[in-house]
Structures are given as structure tokens and as C-alpha cells.
Design an enzyme around this catalytic site. Structure first.
Site, PDB file in Angstrom:
ATOM      1  N   SER A  95       0.921  -1.075  -0.002  1.00  0.00           N
ATOM      2  CA  SER A  95       0.055   0.111   0.017  1.00  0.00           C
ATOM      3  C   SER A  95       0.811   1.259  -0.001  1.00  0.00           C
ATOM      4  O   SER A  95       1.137   2.043   1.110  1.00  0.00           O
ATOM      5  CB  SER A  95      -0.911   0.021   1.028  1.00  0.00           C
ATOM      6  OG  SER A  95      -1.781  -1.222   1.432  1.00  0.00           O
ATOM      7  N   GLU A  96       1.473   1.523  -0.926  1.00  0.00           N
ATOM      8  CA  GLU A  96       2.226   2.580  -1.109  1.00  0.00           C
ATOM      9  C   GLU A  96       1.846   3.875  -0.747  1.00  0.00           C
ATOM     10  O   GLU A  96       2.512   4.732  -0.139  1.00  0.00           O
ATOM     11  CB  GLU A  96       3.005   2.961  -2.454  1.00  0.00           C
ATOM     12  CG  GLU A  96       4.209   1.661  -3.103  1.00  0.00           C
ATOM     13  CD  GLU A  96       3.299   0.499  -3.617  1.00  0.00           C
ATOM     14  OE1 GLU A  96       1.837   0.485  -3.571  1.00  0.00           O
ATOM     15  OE2 GLU A  96       3.954  -0.359  -4.058  1.00  0.00           O
ATOM     16  N   GLN A 106       9.918  -0.844  -3.733  1.00  0.00           N
ATOM     17  CA  GLN A 106      10.704  -2.060  -4.053  1.00  0.00           C
ATOM     18  C   GLN A 106      11.423  -1.603  -5.411  1.00  0.00           C
ATOM     19  O   GLN A 106      12.584  -1.983  -5.674  1.00  0.00           O
ATOM     20  CB  GLN A 106       9.790  -3.264  -4.230  1.00  0.00           C
ATOM     21  CG  GLN A 106      10.815  -4.375  -4.411  1.00  0.00           C
ATOM     22  CD  GLN A 106       9.760  -5.610  -4.015  1.00  0.00           C
ATOM     23  OE1 GLN A 106       8.434  -5.759  -3.812  1.00  0.00           O
ATOM     24  NE2 GLN A 106      10.428  -6.813  -3.396  1.00  0.00           N
ATOM     25  N   PHE A 107      10.665  -0.719  -6.092  1.00  0.00           N
ATOM     26  CA  PHE A 107      11.242  -0.430  -7.367  1.00  0.00           C
ATOM     27  C   PHE A 107      10.748   1.307  -7.540  1.00  0.00           C
ATOM     28  O   PHE A 107       9.491   1.284  -7.100  1.00  0.00           O
ATOM     29  CB  PHE A 107      10.758  -1.125  -8.550  1.00  0.00           C
ATOM     30  CG  PHE A 107      11.587  -2.249  -8.665  1.00  0.00           C
ATOM     31  CD1 PHE A 107      12.715  -2.584  -9.544  1.00  0.00           C
ATOM     32  CD2 PHE A 107      10.999  -3.538  -8.041  1.00  0.00           C
ATOM     33  CE1 PHE A 107      13.339  -3.685  -9.422  1.00  0.00           C
ATOM     34  CE2 PHE A 107      11.655  -4.700  -8.197  1.00  0.00           C
ATOM     35  CZ  PHE A 107      12.886  -4.858  -8.722  1.00  0.00           C
ATOM     36  N   ALA A 108      11.485   2.103  -8.093  1.00  0.00           N
ATOM     37  CA  ALA A 108      11.057   3.352  -8.361  1.00  0.00           C
ATOM     38  C   ALA A 108       9.851   3.407  -8.963  1.00  0.00           C
ATOM     39  O   ALA A 108       8.749   4.278  -8.639  1.00  0.00           O
ATOM     40  CB  ALA A 108      12.191   4.251  -9.073  1.00  0.00           C
ATOM     41  N   ASP A 109       9.650   2.519  -9.996  1.00  0.00           N
ATOM     42  CA  ASP A 109       8.316   2.475 -10.824  1.00  0.00           C
ATOM     43  C   ASP A 109       7.055   2.415  -9.557  1.00  0.00           C
ATOM     44  O   ASP A 109       5.962   2.880 -10.147  1.00  0.00           O
ATOM     45  CB  ASP A 109       8.444   1.300 -11.592  1.00  0.00           C
ATOM     46  CG  ASP A 109       9.786   0.908 -12.396  1.00  0.00           C
ATOM     47  OD1 ASP A 109      10.628   1.322 -11.541  1.00  0.00           O
ATOM     48  OD2 ASP A 109       9.649   0.935 -13.395  1.00  0.00           O
ATOM     49  N   PRO A 164       1.883   4.488  -7.173  1.00  0.00           N
ATOM     50  CA  PRO A 164       0.689   4.729  -6.346  1.00  0.00           C
ATOM     51  C   PRO A 164       0.794   5.536  -4.858  1.00  0.00           C
ATOM     52  O   PRO A 164      -0.064   5.743  -4.279  1.00  0.00           O
ATOM     53  CB  PRO A 164       0.629   3.126  -5.681  1.00  0.00           C
ATOM     54  CG  PRO A 164       1.166   2.279  -6.823  1.00  0.00           C
ATOM     55  CD  PRO A 164       2.458   3.456  -7.084  1.00  0.00           C
ATOM     56  N   HIS A 221       9.720  -2.294 -14.090  1.00  0.00           N
ATOM     57  CA  HIS A 221      10.930  -2.201 -13.045  1.00  0.00           C
ATOM     58  C   HIS A 221      12.190  -1.680 -13.628  1.00  0.00           C
ATOM     59  O   HIS A 221      13.411  -1.941 -13.201  1.00  0.00           O
ATOM     60  CB  HIS A 221      11.434  -4.014 -12.856  1.00  0.00           C
ATOM     61  CG  HIS A 221       9.916  -4.485 -12.152  1.00  0.00           C
ATOM     62  ND1 HIS A 221       8.937  -4.888 -13.208  1.00  0.00           N
ATOM     63  CD2 HIS A 221       9.737  -5.138 -10.898  1.00  0.00           C
ATOM     64  CE1 HIS A 221       8.207  -5.701 -12.329  1.00  0.00           C
ATOM     65  NE2 HIS A 221       8.698  -5.663 -11.028  1.00  0.00           N
TER      66      HIS A 221
END
Lengths: 339, 270
Positions: free
Chosen positions: B6-7, B29-32, B36, B74
Site C-alpha cells: 500500500s504505497e 521496491q522499485f522506483a516504478d 501509487p 521495473h
């Protein structure tokens, strides 16, 4: 700053009367803001809590100093009960440089984060996880017995932020009280275009949190149900979702005539004005008589007029004296203002 | 803390904890996947101090940039998007030493920091020992001195640029490589001083071309240092498409030593 709320009333009547005073004051401030808006004295929108005072005050009055409160746009009564000075309210609406937002933000976007009153951003549902974060922060610091409260409308329950934050609070078992006021319209969108579940409180089941439903037009019920939810959270029983049903007795803002509101709702049980209901109840119970209510009304008006008179003499923010830097570490600023 | 996926709520909770005086570090976990949580970052964390005078000392770690086979979701470099918003600091370290010292500094800074750590640093770079001193944030580094052409780069592209400088040195061309280290604040002075020495500017970024860091650097040099330029300033970015999965396509998608060398040679002929 907070000089009011806190003390616990010794009897039902005292608590009710105390709550009624805040409702009366909030309604009076709303009316005053609406009148200043129509007189062209307020820049931007004016958003009233008309019809939602009972729910709002019941939450504000149940919170204590040291709790965290993230009100939404119709929570003037709750703010007052939590201890927000009426000068903060008026200064933010009138854009006084002395207000807590100093003209940088306006109207309902006001608060004092360091004192537990979080200033909302416009994106619905966003404040809930921030309240969660304050509770997590305090848990790290070993603070116990506190509650965090956030307010939302039924429209806000459609956001991802609502889902993420309620799930987060449940997983972390946080003392969060989330009050969802179903006022039948999200701006002009009716509830049948907002959700398809039978009762919004049923959403709590999916998150594993406790749910409560209350008639938002009935102050006595609100004090009881919301007070109980706050007690439950404080006692360590995890997040509490309260759904209050009522009708918004105004437009989304004062720019909105709310012509889309279904007349049947206005005549139905949700259309009752909680302030009138509360006044009648006070008289019925003998907790106040007509003279006492008249005195309270006059006191409220004087308080508001005095405060508005003070704020209207205050300076507006000065763009030439403004510090045009969004960072607290000013040495890391880009200095675009010089370009 | 392990967190639900839940970013938005993760960043929101970090803001709340920061209000309570904590200094939270959020690891995407990844910039991408910071998208959210974008709303809380740019509308909440970035505005809090301006609105309330209560600072928001959160650090958001974004594992950034492409790696072979990682594809569209990613591989992204999101620094320019965050740099666009007032109220954020955006760090883009290129070396393990900088990643170490700048991360410590990011946590110490009272404002929200977007910490773009390129995955190239995880897989390809090592440091002999931890640094004992560091340049301050906001100061660019001359990664290699030269007098014929300035390449301004940041993050993993610094290493591509250094490889080009080495290659062209064999041809008698001295390339100066400026490592921006942080893109906001952006050290215009160091860039300008380098361009004053070389007269030629090539900006390289792994991010997409529209707007962005390379455009910003060129805009600044063109407006404030037009007279220093002996040739039109040039830039090289990724292609304006999503990031491809297959290594053949990926290698052609982003700038590499090969395409940077070609752009440099072209600029030297202007």
C-alpha cells in the site's frame, strides 16, 4: 492553544449541553462565513458543516489532549470541541497573516500538526494513513492510551487511500477511529452511484475492524456511539469504523445551490437538522430552558462578532515579505525566486 | 517494518510519523512503484512545511533505472517528475561512496528526500572502504577533468560518460565529466564553470527526453551562460517509449557509452 474541550462532563446532561454549545458556535461561524462569502470578503470557497455538527462534535468531544485529530471539510464543531481556537477558523478563511496557515492555505485546510490537529489536504482518504503514522510514531516512543481520529464522507470510501489506510490500521492494530459521515451526496453524486453494498459499515468486516452505525441527526446517539468507539480504541481494541447517516443541509460549498438533492431525503428521517433535534431534546430533558438557550445564542454571536472584528483588522500576507522557499533547509533551495 | 502493499498508506504513515518527530525511511521496491504513493509524496510530504512550518523529514528510497530484462515496470528513472514539485530534494548518487554518505545525509535533512539509487550500484560497483568525508548535498563533482567537452551526467550514466572520456582520450580529446550527485538542488555553478572551460556541453540522462534533467541543465546554461558556448548544447536521453524487456531493444533504448561517444564526436565537430 487549546483551552476548551478536555474536561469530562459529570453527567449526560452536562456533556450534552457542552456539545450543544460547540454545535451552536459552529453553526454560527458557518453562517458568518457564508455571509462574509456572499459579501465578497472571502477568497476561494466556503464549506459548511450544516447538518453534520452532531457527529462532528461527538468525535471532537470524545478526544483528549494528546490525541490526534484529522477533521475533514464539515468538522467545524469537532474542531472547536477538540480545542481549535475560533481565531484559527476565521483567520484561515479571511487569509490573515496571523493565522496558522498565514495565507498559504485557506478555509478548511487549517490545523496545528504539532498539537495533534492535522490540516487536511484535498485528496480524500489521504489523512487516514497520516493519522496511522502518528500512532505508529507514538508507539515507537512508548506513548500509550492515545487515540487517532480521522473523518471522511461516504464518497471518500471509494478511494484507494481509504482502503489502504484502513487495512494498514487493522494490520497494525492501531487505536484509530474513522468516522464516515454518509451525507448522501459526494458533491452532487448520490450514494447509489458511489457504492453498492447494503451498509457502508459492512466494509469493516473485510478489514477485520469493529463497526458502529449511528443516526447522525441525533446528538445523544452520536455522543453514545462515537464516545464508545473512541473508548474502545483507547482500551486497545483496535481500529473502529463509525458510519453516521444524515443529510448535508447545504451545498458542497457556498457556490453550490444543491438543487440536485432529492426532496424526499429532505423530508425523510436523514433530513432532520441535528441542531434543532438537539435543542428540542435539551428542552424536553429539562437540561436547559428557552432563556438559557437564548443566552447561549447571544453569547455565541458576541464571541463570533468580536473575533471577526479582530481578524478584519489584521494584515494580509505580503508577497514582498513572503519567504518563497518550500524547504525548511533553506540552504538547499534552488533560489528560483531570483530568476 | 514489513508493510501491506500500500504505497499510498506507507508514505502517509511516514508523514504522520515524521510529524511525531521520527525520521522514517520508506523503501519502495522499485522506483516504478512509487506512483501509487505519488499523491502522498507530492501533495502531502512536499507541501507540509510550506503550509504549516512543521518539517517533514522523510527519506524515500527509489531503486531506479534499468537492468537487463526488467522491462517497462521495473526500470524507470523518476527523478525528474519528483524534482518538478517544490518541497522535495532529489538525490541521484553515482557511486557507492556517495550512495552511503548521501543516504545518511538524506535522513538527517529536515525535508522530504527522494533518494534515487540506481540498481547499477547494487550489481556492478563496490567501494574498498566506507567514506570518512563527503561533499555536501547540492554540490556537483568533477568526476574527470578535461578541456574539450563537458558531459553532465548523474546516477549510472556517470559511468557510461567516464567510459566515453577514457575512449576519446585515446583519440586526443579531453572530456570533462560532471557528476551532478543531486538534481535538486542542481549545482548550476559547477556546470557553468565546466562549460566555461570547454565551451561544449552534452547532457546525458537515462530518463525520458521530454522536460527533465537534461532539458533543465541546458535551459540554465543557455539562459545564464550562452556566451560560454562554442557550439549548440546537446542532450541524450532514453527513447520516448516504455522501457523494453529484450536486451537487444533495451541496449538501444537508453544512452550507452557507444551512443554517448557518437554524440560527443558529433558535438566536437560542430
Amino acid at each position: 492553544m487549546f483551552e476548551t474541550a478536555e474536561s469530562v462532563a459529570s453527567s449526560d446532561g452536562e456533556l450534552y449541553l457542552k456539545a450543544f454549545r460547540f454545535m451552536l458556535l459552529a453553526r454560527g461561524l458557518d453562517d458568518k462565513m457564508a455571509s462574509l462569502y456572499r459579501g465578497g470578503k472571502i477568497h476561494g470557497g466556503v464549506f459548511l458543516g450544516r447538518g453534520q455538527e452532531a457527529v462532528s462534535v461527538a468525535l471532537g468531544i470524545a478526544l483528549k489532549k494528546g490525541d490526534v485529530f484529522a477533521p475533514l471539510i464539515r468538522d467545524g464543531a469537532g474542531r472547536l470541541a477538540f480545542g481549535e481556537p475560533i481565531l484559527d477558523w476565521i483567520r484561515t478563511y479571511l487569509g490573515s497573516a496571523l493565522g496558522p496557515m498565514r495565507g498559504r492555505d485557506g478555509n478548511v485546510h487549517r490545523g496545528r500538526p504539532r498539537e495533534g490537529l492535522l490540516p487536511m489536504i484535498s485528496h480524500l482518504g489521504a489523512m487516514i494513513s497520516v493519522v496511522n503514522g502518528t500512532l505508529i510514531g507514538r508507539r515507537f516512543k512508548g506513548v500509550k492510551g492515545m487515540v487517532g481520529a480521522a473523518c471522511l464522507g461516504e464518497g471518500g470510501t471509494s478511494t484507494g487511500a481509504f482502503h489502504e489506510a484502513l487495512n494498514q490500521a487493522a494490520v497494525e492494530k492501531l487505536p484509530l477511529v474513522l468516522v464516515v459521515t454518509n451525507n448522501q451526496y459526494a458533491y452532487s453524486t448520490p450514494t447509489e452511484r458511489q457504492f453498492a453494498c447494503r451498509n457502508l459499515a459492512d466494509k469493516a468486516i473485510g478489514y477485520g475492524v469493529a463497526a458502529h452505525t449511528v443516526d447522525g441527526t441525533d446528538l445523544e446517539a452520536c455522543l453514545k456511539v462515537i464516545g464508545h468507539a473512541v473508548d474502545q480504541a483507547r482500551a486497545g481494541h483496535g481500529p473502529q469504523l463509525v458510519v453516521a447517516n444524515l443529510l448535508r443541509l447545504c451545498g458542497h460549498g457556498e457556490h453550490d445551490d444543491a438543487s440536485y438533492v432529492d426532496p424526499k431525503l429532505k423530508k425523510g428521517p436523514v433530513g432532520r437538522d441535528c441542531l434543532k433535534v438537539a435543542e428540542e431534546h435539551l428542552l424536553q430533558q429539562g437540561w436547559a430552558d428557552a432563556v438559557a438557550i437564548e443566552t447561549m445564542t447571544q453569547e455565541k454571536t458576541r464571541k463570533i462578532e468580536d473575533a471577526v472584528a479582530i481578524v478584519q483588522r489584521e494584515a494580509s500576507p505580503d508577497p514582498y515579505k513572503e519567504i518563497w522557499c518550500a524547504l525548511s533547509c533553506r540552504h538547499l533551495s534552488e533560489g528560483f525566486d531570483n530568476i | 517494518m514489513d508493510a501491506p502493499i500500500s504505497e499510498d498508506a506507507i508514505v502517509g504513515a511516514a508523514i504522520g510519523a515524521a510529524i511525531e518527530g521520527m525520521r522514517p525511511i520508506v523503501e519502495m521496491q522499485f522506483a516504478d512503484f512509487s506512483t501509487p504513493g505519488f499523491n502522498q509524496i507530492i501533495n502531502h510530504a512536499a507541501t507540509l512545511y510550506w503550509r504549516t512550518q512543521v518539517p517533514c523529514p522523510i527519506t524515500i528510497r527509489l531503486p531506479s533505472g534499468g537492468t537487463s530484462g526488467s522491462g517497462p515496470f521495473h526500470s524507470q528513472s523518476m527523478e525528474a517528475i519528483y524534482a518538478h514539485y517544490p518541497g522535495l530534494i532529489v538525490m541521484t548518487p553515482a557511486t557507492v561512496e556517495d550512495a552511503y554518505s548521501m543516504l545518511l545525509e538524506a535522513v538527517a535533512i529536515d525535508d522530504p528526500v527522494i533518494f534515487c539509487e540506481h540498481k547499477y550500484l547494487y550489481y556492478h560497483l563496490k567501494a574498498d572502504k566506507l567514506p570518512t568525508e563527503a561533499m555536501p548535498v547540492g554540490k556537483a563533482r568533477i568526476a574527470r577533468a578535461g578541456r574539450d567537452l563537458t558531459i553532465v551526467a548523474y546516477s549510472a550514466m556517470v559511468h557510461e560518460a567516464l567510459a566515453v572520456a577514457e575512449e576519446l582520450a585515446g583519440e586526443g580529446t579531453e572530456i570533462e565529466v560532471v557528476d551532478l550527485r543531486s538534481i535538486k538542488p542542481l549545482d548550476t555553478d559547477t556546470v557553468m564553470a565546466s562549460v566555461a572551460r570547454t565551451g561544449r556541453l552534452l547532457c546525458v540522462g537515462e530518463a525520458w527526453p521530454w522536460g527533465g534533467v537534461t532539458a533543465e541543465v541546458i535551459a540554465r546554461v543557455a539562459t545564464e551562460g550562452f556566451g560560454l558556448l562554442d557550439a549548440p548544447p546537446q542532450r541524450l536521453n532514453a527513447k520516448d517509449t516504455p522501457i523494453p524487456y529484450h536486451p537487444n531493444l533495451w541496449t538501444a533504448h537508453r544512452p550507452t557509452a557507444r551512443s554517448i561517444a557518437a554524440a560527443a564526436r558529433n558535438l566536437l565537430r560542430m
